[in-house]
Structures are given as structure tokens and as C-alpha cells.
Design a protein around this motif. Sequence first.
Motif, PDB file in Angstrom:
ATOM      1  N   ASP A 271       0.911  -1.255  -0.001  1.00 42.55           N
ATOM      2  CA  ASP A 271      -0.233  -0.087  -0.129  1.00 42.55           C
ATOM      3  C   ASP A 271       0.958   1.227  -0.165  1.00 42.55           C
ATOM      4  O   ASP A 271       0.502   2.110  -0.737  1.00 42.55           O
TER       5      ASP A 271
ATOM      6  N   HIS B   4       0.926   4.006  -3.004  1.00 42.31           N
ATOM      7  CA  HIS B   4       0.497   5.189  -2.867  1.00 42.31           C
ATOM      8  C   HIS B   4       1.339   6.422  -3.388  1.00 42.31           C
ATOM      9  O   HIS B   4       1.110   7.490  -3.245  1.00 42.31           O
TER      10      HIS B   4
ATOM     11  N   ARG C 278      -3.019   8.436  -7.903  1.00 37.64           N
ATOM     12  CA  ARG C 278      -4.218   7.995  -7.802  1.00 37.64           C
ATOM     13  C   ARG C 278      -4.751   7.394  -8.917  1.00 37.64           C
ATOM     14  O   ARG C 278      -5.137   6.243  -9.054  1.00 37.64           O
TER      15      ARG C 278
END
Length: 314
Positions: A43, A47, A51
Amino acid sequence: MRQLILALGLLTAAAASAEELAKDGDTLVVSQGTARVTLSDVDAYVHRVPRDDRAGFMNKPERIETMLRSLLLDKQLADEARKLGLDKDPIAQKQISLAIDTALARVRMEKFREGLKAPDFSEQAHEDYLANKPKYQIPRRVDVKHILIDTKSRTAEQAEALAKETAEKIARDPSQFEALVESLSDDQSKKDNHGLIENASSENFVAPFAEASAKLEKVGQISPVVRTPYGFHIIKLVKIEPAQQQPYEKVRAQIVSRLEAEWLEAQIRGKLDGLRNEKMDPQPEVLATLRERYGAPGPVTPKLPAADDAANPQ
């Protein structure tokens, strides 16, 4: 490698169960030696990707494998560094601190972007459409046929001479054009398209060919000899579709999306410029030592804006 790619394929097929696993950040994804990569590690890595690009980034097993191998290698090297006490080194600690600053800066700007709410651009979109109607036209389209005299089997001078001779022959009897396409043109695709090039003035074609095609105005008109990297062309206009104005409703969403993107970019640029333009207070005596500190000839003081200049840039 085969084993990891196979596992990635199985993960892709089991998307539903993966969503359940994502609730637990400590769930193990892969391990190697002393290194463990968890879902929270993935994650954090993903990130860093914008996005809107994350789904595409994670759409290829090979790219996921590269990411996991990179994470595993970094973790194994970091474990070795800790065992050697390198994490206690003052420079290493400062580098870690700088890395934290970089990560937090990225997260802050991501949250700033997420918190922006664009205004309603419906009225501005309509005004933009009325003021720039040509921009929202479907461009004029021309289909042509061409004869190509290439330079693969002859010199450029020989090819040009043959092209000019052919153009003169066509000028005397335009009805010969079709027959010359079949008998003379070096375009290998002629056996399927008989020299036809659709939408010839588009950016899909080399500029000299597209520009010459765009200049033709009447069906049947034939161009002068045109040189491109492929050789020498004689081009005949066979079909015209005039530019068509698209109705506002068809392009409304496109215009609104562009205006919103421009607005968001302006807000982000304003935020960053506001921080950059805050008063700067350089320390000249310390700045003057930086070059010598790292072995460069000195002393030369870096040119930084004065405090008042930083607050009021030109």
C-alpha cells in the motif's frame, strides 16, 4: 521468477479475496531471506503512484513482480545495515529524517489535492465553446491516392527524375493516374488499397505528405511531386469531408474536465508558490563554506535571493 509470476496470476484471479485481505495490513505477501513484504508495505509503495494511475500500474504481473523484488531487496539490505549498526550513523539518521520529510510532503500534497472541490464550470464551459468554436470541430478529412517512387532501388536523383517525368505524363492525360498506381508505384500496400490513403492530412502521416494532401481542394486535383523520407509522391485527391462543428452538448464534458484540471493545477501551483515565496533568511557565512566542505574549489557563496527578494519575487 516463474513461481512468483504464477502466484501473481492467481492473485489477479482472486480479486474478491484480496479485498478481504487488504483489511489486515500485516498480511504477508511474500518473503525472502530475512525480508517480509506485507500488504501495508505494498500500500505504501503504490500510494507513491498518482491515484488515477494506480490501477494501470498494478495491471501487469511483471510490474508487480519488479515492485516486490525491489521491496525485498531493500528490506534485506536494511536488515544487514541494522545488524552492522549503520542505522546509528548520524548521516544515516539524517537521511532517514529527510526521507520522512519527502514522504510527508508527498502525502500532504495528496491530501491537499483531495480536499480541493472545483467550482461549477458549466457557464465558463459554454463561454469557452462559443469563443473557440473552431477548436471543437471535427477536422476536414481528405482521402487520396498516391504514386510512390522510392529510393530503395535507385538514387534520389533517379527517383526524382522519374517522379517528375510521371507527373508530366499525368498532367497531359490525368486518366492515366490509376493505371500508373498499379504499374509504377513502389508502395507495397497498393495490392490491397490500390494507392488509397484515408484521412491523409492527419498527423498519422509524415508532415510533407499530410501537408501536401491538405492543400488539395477539389476531387481529382493532383499535387506537384512531394518528397518524404519514403521517396517521391504524386498525390491525387479522391474524397473530401468538410470540417464539422460538434454540438456543445457533445463536447461539454470534455471542456468542463479541462477547465477543472486547469483549476486544480492552478490551486496546487499557488499552494507551492506560496510556500516557496515565503521570506527566506540565508546565513551567508555558512553558505560560503559549503563548496569547500565537499571538496569543491572555494570559497564561493551560492546566489540565493535576499530575504526581501524571496518574499517579493519578480
